[in-house]
Design an enzyme around this catalytic site. Structure first.
Site, mmCIF file in Angstrom:
data_model
loop_
_atom_site.group_PDB
_atom_site.id
_atom_site.type_symbol
_atom_site.label_atom_id
_atom_site.label_comp_id
_atom_site.label_asym_id
_atom_site.label_seq_id
_atom_site.Cartn_x
_atom_site.Cartn_y
_atom_site.Cartn_z
ATOM 1 N N HIS A 222 13.360 10.459 -23.154
ATOM 2 C CA HIS A 222 11.697 10.177 -23.531
ATOM 3 C C HIS A 222 11.922 9.154 -24.862
ATOM 4 N N LEU B 66 -0.511 9.367 -18.237
ATOM 5 C CA LEU B 66 -1.000 10.142 -18.923
ATOM 6 C C LEU B 66 -2.633 10.245 -19.086
ATOM 7 N N LYS C 282 13.215 -3.100 -14.520
ATOM 8 C CA LYS C 282 12.249 -4.036 -14.886
ATOM 9 C C LYS C 282 12.885 -4.946 -15.826
ATOM 10 N N ALA D 182 15.073 0.046 -16.793
ATOM 11 C CA ALA D 182 16.374 -0.702 -16.422
ATOM 12 C C ALA D 182 16.148 -1.644 -15.178
ATOM 13 N N THR E 49 12.468 -1.807 -4.947
ATOM 14 C CA THR E 49 11.365 -2.610 -4.902
ATOM 15 C C THR E 49 11.451 -3.443 -6.294
ATOM 16 N N ASN F 83 0.785 10.939 -28.455
ATOM 17 C CA ASN F 83 0.252 11.335 -27.417
ATOM 18 C C ASN F 83 -0.680 12.608 -27.836
ATOM 19 N N TYR G 278 13.334 3.321 -14.440
ATOM 20 C CA TYR G 278 12.203 2.164 -14.505
ATOM 21 C C TYR G 278 12.369 1.069 -15.318
ATOM 22 N N LEU H 229 0.948 -1.114 -0.035
ATOM 23 C CA LEU H 229 0.080 -0.106 0.043
ATOM 24 C C LEU H 229 0.814 1.270 -0.061
ATOM 25 N N THR H 230 1.843 1.428 -1.011
ATOM 26 C CA THR H 230 2.202 2.686 -1.193
ATOM 27 C C THR H 230 1.409 3.839 -1.594
ATOM 28 N N THR I 121 7.042 -5.188 -18.722
ATOM 29 C CA THR I 121 6.854 -4.055 -19.797
ATOM 30 C C THR I 121 7.298 -4.189 -20.897
ATOM 31 N N ASP I 122 7.023 -3.551 -22.102
ATOM 32 C CA ASP I 122 7.547 -3.466 -23.081
ATOM 33 C C ASP I 122 8.838 -2.543 -23.133
ATOM 34 N N GLU I 123 8.846 -1.682 -22.263
ATOM 35 C CA GLU I 123 9.849 -0.635 -22.180
ATOM 36 C C GLU I 123 11.023 -1.345 -21.973
HETATM 37 P P1 NAD Z 1 0.764 0.483 -9.731
HETATM 38 O O1 NAD Z 1 1.961 1.665 -9.553
HETATM 39 O O2 NAD Z 1 -0.352 1.215 -10.135
HETATM 40 O O3 NAD Z 1 0.684 -0.424 -8.620
HETATM 41 C C1 NAD Z 1 1.845 -0.949 -8.003
HETATM 42 C C2 NAD Z 1 1.590 -1.670 -6.761
HETATM 43 O O4 NAD Z 1 2.436 -2.426 -6.057
HETATM 44 C C3 NAD Z 1 0.896 -0.937 -5.781
HETATM 45 O O5 NAD Z 1 -0.260 -1.472 -5.249
HETATM 46 C C4 NAD Z 1 1.705 -0.896 -4.511
HETATM 47 O O6 NAD Z 1 1.318 -0.663 -3.371
HETATM 48 C C5 NAD Z 1 2.493 -2.136 -4.545
HETATM 49 N N1 NAD Z 1 4.060 -1.961 -4.207
HETATM 50 C C6 NAD Z 1 4.934 -1.189 -4.428
HETATM 51 N N2 NAD Z 1 6.047 -1.585 -3.771
HETATM 52 C C7 NAD Z 1 5.718 -2.613 -3.061
HETATM 53 C C8 NAD Z 1 6.508 -3.388 -2.263
HETATM 54 N N3 NAD Z 1 7.660 -3.010 -1.933
HETATM 55 N N4 NAD Z 1 5.901 -4.591 -1.687
HETATM 56 C C9 NAD Z 1 4.478 -4.898 -2.102
HETATM 57 N N5 NAD Z 1 3.770 -4.049 -2.683
HETATM 58 C C10 NAD Z 1 4.104 -2.943 -3.326
HETATM 59 O O7 NAD Z 1 1.447 -0.330 -10.979
HETATM 60 P P2 NAD Z 1 0.486 -0.875 -12.375
HETATM 61 O O8 NAD Z 1 0.564 0.315 -13.247
HETATM 62 O O9 NAD Z 1 -0.497 -1.484 -11.979
HETATM 63 O O10 NAD Z 1 1.658 -1.852 -12.971
HETATM 64 C C11 NAD Z 1 1.665 -3.091 -12.278
HETATM 65 C C12 NAD Z 1 2.760 -4.106 -12.860
HETATM 66 O O11 NAD Z 1 2.642 -4.045 -14.149
HETATM 67 C C13 NAD Z 1 4.153 -3.372 -12.638
HETATM 68 O O12 NAD Z 1 4.995 -4.518 -12.454
HETATM 69 C C14 NAD Z 1 4.645 -2.632 -13.928
HETATM 70 O O13 NAD Z 1 6.064 -2.797 -14.284
HETATM 71 C C15 NAD Z 1 3.767 -3.486 -14.978
HETATM 72 N N6 NAD Z 1 3.167 -2.806 -16.180
HETATM 73 C C16 NAD Z 1 2.560 -1.754 -16.101
HETATM 74 C C17 NAD Z 1 2.175 -1.232 -17.298
HETATM 75 C C18 NAD Z 1 1.258 -0.053 -17.094
HETATM 76 O O14 NAD Z 1 0.935 0.303 -18.373
HETATM 77 N N7 NAD Z 1 0.769 0.377 -16.152
HETATM 78 C C19 NAD Z 1 2.280 -1.805 -18.737
HETATM 79 C C20 NAD Z 1 3.131 -3.086 -18.454
HETATM 80 C C21 NAD Z 1 3.643 -3.462 -17.297
HETATM 81 O O1 DAU Z 2 4.749 0.627 -21.989
HETATM 82 C C1 DAU Z 2 4.350 0.314 -20.887
HETATM 83 C C2 DAU Z 2 4.522 1.282 -19.789
HETATM 84 O O2 DAU Z 2 3.507 2.178 -19.827
HETATM 85 C C3 DAU Z 2 4.507 0.681 -18.307
HETATM 86 O O3 DAU Z 2 5.489 -0.282 -18.035
HETATM 87 C C4 DAU Z 2 4.545 1.845 -17.252
HETATM 88 O O4 DAU Z 2 4.418 1.425 -15.798
HETATM 89 C C5 DAU Z 2 3.221 2.831 -17.330
HETATM 90 O O5 DAU Z 2 3.615 3.947 -16.719
HETATM 91 C C6 DAU Z 2 3.548 3.114 -18.932
HETATM 92 O O6 DAU Z 2 4.614 4.231 -19.233
HETATM 93 P P1 DAU Z 2 4.600 5.586 -19.916
HETATM 94 O O7 DAU Z 2 5.832 6.257 -19.691
HETATM 95 O O8 DAU Z 2 4.291 5.252 -21.299
HETATM 96 O O9 DAU Z 2 3.192 6.091 -19.223
HETATM 97 P P2 DAU Z 2 2.605 7.432 -19.031
HETATM 98 O O10 DAU Z 2 1.308 7.646 -18.907
HETATM 99 O O11 DAU Z 2 3.618 8.114 -18.077
HETATM 100 O O12 DAU Z 2 3.221 8.523 -20.319
HETATM 101 C C7 DAU Z 2 2.589 8.312 -21.640
HETATM 102 C C8 DAU Z 2 3.092 9.175 -22.714
HETATM 103 O O13 DAU Z 2 2.530 10.483 -22.374
HETATM 104 C C9 DAU Z 2 4.737 9.092 -22.540
HETATM 105 O O14 DAU Z 2 5.068 9.453 -23.888
HETATM 106 C C10 DAU Z 2 4.832 10.462 -21.812
HETATM 107 C C11 DAU Z 2 3.516 11.287 -22.165
HETATM 108 N N1 DAU Z 2 3.334 12.331 -20.892
HETATM 109 C C12 DAU Z 2 3.034 11.694 -19.710
HETATM 110 C C13 DAU Z 2 2.452 12.499 -18.706
HETATM 111 C C14 DAU Z 2 2.357 11.653 -17.286
HETATM 112 C C15 DAU Z 2 2.856 13.470 -21.234
HETATM 113 O O15 DAU Z 2 2.937 14.081 -22.366
HETATM 114 N N2 DAU Z 2 2.563 14.294 -20.191
HETATM 115 C C16 DAU Z 2 2.322 13.597 -18.976
HETATM 116 O O16 DAU Z 2 1.823 14.596 -18.110
#
Ligand code: NAD
Ligand code: DAU
Length: 346
Positions: A288, A194, A158, A156, A101, A253, A154, A36-37, A129-131
């Site tokens: 970026h 975003l 993952k 790196a 983490t 975007n 981030y 619960l961060t 992630t695809d990143e």
């Molecule tokens: P999020 O930030 O919304 O949630 C992360 C969760 O992990 C939170 O509930 C947080 O409390 C918990 N957490 C963080 N540190 C912890 C710790 N030390 N111990 C236990 N719990 C902890 O993330 P999300 O967007 O839901 O992403 C989830 C996973 O999917 C991540 O591993 C991320 O890399 C991956 N992912 C995300 C996306 C995306 O678009 N959001 C895409 C591809 C992969």
């Molecule tokens: O590709 C998967 C990844 O997608 C996940 O692994 C990450 O956890 C997730 O956060 C996401 O990463 P991005 O950096 O692509 O997502 P974000 O929503 O932060 O940004 C999406 C795009 O929008 C990116 O090109 C940056 C841009 N952006 C983002 C924010 C927050 C803006 O232009 N303005 C903003 O305020």
């Protein structure tokens, strides 16, 4: 009854994974381990937390003693590992938290899994992630054989955790799956990312900060389709394999923000272009990545998964959820969020 541990199940994607598994598999007991961060929120699971096959555990994946103890008691049949620091911008200001983490936390879980889970049947699934693949120019897509080339702290972290999961499979013979997914969107998405940030700012008539020229491209997938892909890979994927997951849905975007503005104006009854007048170009994100695009044909052809929701439907459902859940939004944007926002967008 099989015991499945979901880590990070109170976060955005994790809560959808928990919901998918708790509702679909009554024969499993789903344990949700989350620290619960700022990103974890039990309000994401109010529809699930009374289910008889669900237990929430508050804890830190980096706490080795606690994790060893938990695994020694439950000897899980499967771990679906999502707990992570997930926001690229935060990784630029505080890389060490991501190492802690995402890398140390993952290895801590792997050590406990290796010690206490059944090597022949239990599965360790890393949600990634695809990143990790870096960035693309205008052409091409990431496949499972694309070399890793992460550009942000981030990605790196993952990439490193993906490597540890593979290494534990090769070295200790544990059963693993890894998936690398593109950008998710949908309900319960924390408004630092975003789409929910723009929705929140439109509702509050605040500037819409577009990084650089808004030319960067992302591939967007509805979060419930990601949860279904994880279900498919967990049950039917091959041991040791990686699967790419994407929406085949690329957007610049700036085009996405304009589409969002139009849909919001329509739903809020605003005259056309009211929201897009809030668009404000701001300093670009350091390092970026220009473009991500995913080739999901391995997952589609081998395991028969397909995205079920079009982007127009998914985005409309997402906006409707935020409009109907303003209390959720108020709760997550109070307190610490204000400080983060001021520092980030000052
Ligand atoms: P999020 O930030 O919304 O949630 C992360 C969760 O992990 C939170 O509930 C947080 O409390 C918990 N957490 C963080 N540190 C912890 C710790 N030390 N111990 C236990 N719990 C902890 O993330 P999300 O967007 O839901 O992403 C989830 C996973 O999917 C991540 O591993 C991320 O890399 C991956 N992912 C995300 C996306 C995306 O678009 N959001 C895409 C591809 C992969
Ligand atoms: O590709 C998967 C990844 O997608 C996940 O692994 C990450 O956890 C997730 O956060 C996401 O990463 P991005 O950096 O692509 O997502 P974000 O929503 O932060 O940004 C999406 C795009 O929008 C990116 O090109 C940056 C841009 N952006 C983002 C924010 C927050 C803006 O232009 N303005 C903003 O305020």
């Amino acid at each position: 009854m099989k015991k499945i541990l979901v880590t990070g199940g109170a976060g955005f994607i994790g809560s959808h994974v928990v919901r998918q598994f708790v509702n679909k598999y009554r024969e499993y007991h789903i344990f949700n381990l989350d620290k619960l961060t700022y990103a974890g929120n039990l309000e994401n699971l109010t529809d699930t937390d009374k289910a008889p096959n669900y237990t929430f555990i508050k804890g830190d994946i980096c706490d080795a003693e606690f994790i060893q103890n938990l695994f020694s008691v439950h000897r899980f049949d499967g771990v679906i590992h999502l707990a992570a620091e997930s926001h690229v911008d935060r990784s630029i200001t505080n890389p060490m938290e991501f190492v802690q983490t995402n890398v140390i936390g993952t290895v801590t879980l792997l050590n406990a899994f290796k010690s206490f889970c059944n090597k022949d049947s239990a599965i360790f699934y890393h949600v990634s992630t695809d990143e990790v693949y870096g960035e693309l120019s205008d052409e091409g897509k990431f496949t499972e054989t694309t070399s890793y080339s992460p550009n942000s702290p981030y990605s790196a972290s993952k990439a490193s955790s993906d490597h540890f999961v593979r290494a534990y499979h090769e070295t200790y013979g544990i059963q693993i799956r890894i998936s690398n997914c593109s950008n998710n969107y949908g309900s319960h998405h924390f408004p630092e990312k975003l789409i929910p940030l723009m929705i929140n700012n439109i509702l509050n008539k605040k500037p819409l900060p577009v990084y650089g020229r808004g030319e960067n491209v992302r591939d967007w997938l509805f979060v419930e389709d990601h949860a279904k892909a994880i279900d498919t890979i967990f049950h039917n994927g091959r041991n040791g394999e990686t699967y790419n997951i994407g929406g085949n849905n690329e957007w610049k975007n700036i085009d996405l923000v304009k589409l969002l503005c139009n849909q919001m104006d329509e739903k809020l009854g605003n005259p056309n272009n009211t929201s897009s007048q809030l668009i404000s170009y701001v300093t670009d994100r350091a390092g970026h990545d220009f473009r991500y695009a995913i080739d999901s044909s391995k997952l589609m052809n081998e395991l028969g998964w397909n995205p079920s929701v079009t982007f127009e439907q998914g985005l409309s459902k997402t906006i409707d959820w935020y409009l109907a859940n303003k209390t959720w939004l108020d709760h997550v944007t109070s307190g610490a969020y204000q400080k983060y926002y001021e520092q980030m967008y000052k």
